[in-house]
Design a protein around this motif. Structure first.
Motif, mmCIF file in Angstrom:
data_model
loop_
_atom_site.group_PDB
_atom_site.id
_atom_site.type_symbol
_atom_site.label_atom_id
_atom_site.label_comp_id
_atom_site.label_asym_id
_atom_site.label_seq_id
_atom_site.Cartn_x
_atom_site.Cartn_y
_atom_site.Cartn_z
ATOM 1 N N ILE A 123 8.129 11.758 17.662
ATOM 2 C CA ILE A 123 8.035 10.604 18.557
ATOM 3 C C ILE A 123 8.571 10.971 19.943
ATOM 4 O O ILE A 123 7.985 10.602 20.965
ATOM 5 C CB ILE A 123 8.776 9.391 17.973
ATOM 6 N N ALA A 124 9.673 11.721 19.980
ATOM 7 C CA ALA A 124 10.237 12.142 21.263
ATOM 8 C C ALA A 124 9.248 13.012 22.030
ATOM 9 O O ALA A 124 9.041 12.817 23.236
ATOM 10 C CB ALA A 124 11.550 12.887 21.047
ATOM 11 N N SER A 146 6.419 10.980 23.443
ATOM 12 C CA SER A 146 6.858 10.263 24.639
ATOM 13 C C SER A 146 6.899 11.185 25.846
ATOM 14 O O SER A 146 6.428 10.832 26.934
ATOM 15 C CB SER A 146 8.231 9.643 24.393
ATOM 16 N N LEU A 202 3.329 12.071 26.919
ATOM 17 C CA LEU A 202 2.696 10.940 27.599
ATOM 18 C C LEU A 202 3.216 10.813 29.027
ATOM 19 O O LEU A 202 2.447 10.552 29.966
ATOM 20 C CB LEU A 202 2.944 9.642 26.835
ATOM 21 N N ASN A 203 4.517 11.010 29.201
ATOM 22 C CA ASN A 203 5.104 10.935 30.537
ATOM 23 C C ASN A 203 4.570 12.065 31.420
ATOM 24 O O ASN A 203 4.246 11.848 32.587
ATOM 25 C CB ASN A 203 6.630 10.985 30.426
ATOM 26 N N CYS A 233 -0.479 5.715 30.404
ATOM 27 C CA CYS A 233 0.411 6.695 29.758
ATOM 28 C C CYS A 233 1.871 6.301 29.933
ATOM 29 O O CYS A 233 2.660 6.409 28.992
ATOM 30 C CB CYS A 233 0.163 8.094 30.314
ATOM 31 N N TYR A 234 2.234 5.853 31.124
ATOM 32 C CA TYR A 234 3.609 5.399 31.341
ATOM 33 C C TYR A 234 3.951 4.217 30.437
ATOM 34 O O TYR A 234 5.021 4.156 29.849
ATOM 35 C CB TYR A 234 3.839 4.985 32.802
ATOM 36 N N SER A 254 4.304 5.393 26.899
ATOM 37 C CA SER A 254 5.496 6.241 26.760
ATOM 38 C C SER A 254 6.775 5.409 26.745
ATOM 39 O O SER A 254 7.768 5.813 26.129
ATOM 40 C CB SER A 254 5.562 7.305 27.864
ATOM 41 N N LEU A 255 6.763 4.257 27.388
ATOM 42 C CA LEU A 255 7.930 3.378 27.346
ATOM 43 C C LEU A 255 8.236 2.972 25.897
ATOM 44 O O LEU A 255 9.382 3.038 25.449
ATOM 45 C CB LEU A 255 7.692 2.136 28.206
ATOM 46 N N THR A 292 7.187 4.489 23.090
ATOM 47 C CA THR A 292 7.567 5.644 22.270
ATOM 48 C C THR A 292 8.982 6.109 22.622
ATOM 49 O O THR A 292 9.700 6.613 21.763
ATOM 50 C CB THR A 292 6.556 6.802 22.422
ATOM 51 N N TRP A 293 9.382 5.910 23.869
ATOM 52 C CA TRP A 293 10.752 6.275 24.253
ATOM 53 C C TRP A 293 11.765 5.347 23.599
ATOM 54 O O TRP A 293 12.822 5.798 23.135
ATOM 55 C CB TRP A 293 10.911 6.283 25.772
ATOM 56 N N THR A 316 12.138 6.506 20.221
ATOM 57 C CA THR A 316 12.949 7.727 20.220
ATOM 58 C C THR A 316 14.429 7.393 20.278
ATOM 59 O O THR A 316 15.234 7.914 19.495
ATOM 60 C CB THR A 316 12.571 8.631 21.412
#
Length: 126
Positions: A8-9, A12, A15-16, A59-60, A63-64, A66-67, A70
């Motif tokens: 997951i990390a 993220s 994606l970022n 993507c941002y 990624s939020l 998924t972060w 994480t």
């Protein structure tokens, strides 16, 4: 660190990194962007018409989430240094996609980042 947490990390981080590359592709189309002057509305309209920017925003946004997933699995002192992997990905991708320079100095820096991420990520004791 579990495989799930690492996966997951990394998702993220990737994606970022992809967001950065999409935004750069957008600026390659729009040109120099500045805000706060009389052309701000025109600049925003120009950005809104370029699909690369929308891909970067998406993507941002993903990624939020998924972060957050994480951070629910890893200490921030371990998770946040993993973001540095994005520097490695973007340095290589910018060289390949945009023809940006990849000097020996940059490569040495990337090597230090990789070693640092390995050191931090193997020190997990949750």
């Amino acid at each position: 660190m579990t495989g799930t947490a690492l996966s997951i990390a990394l998702l993220s981080v990737l994606l970022n990194a992809a967001a950065q590359l999409f935004l750069k592709a957008g600026t390659n189309i729009v040109g120099t962007v500045s805000f706060g002057d009389a052309n701000t509305v025109n600049t925003l309209m120009s950005i809104a018409r370029v699909p690369w920017f929308w891909a970067g925003f998406a993507c941002y946004g993903i990624s939020l989430f998924t972060w957050i997933a994480t951070l629910s699995r890893l200490p921030v002192s371990v998770a946040y240094p993993l973001v540095s992997i994005g520097y490695v990905v973007n340095a290589m991708a910018a060289w390949w996609l945009f023809g940006e320079s990849l000097t020996i100095q940059k490569l040495i820096g990337v090597g230090f980042i990789i070693v640092g991420v390995i050191l931090v990520s193997t020190s997990v004791s949750k």
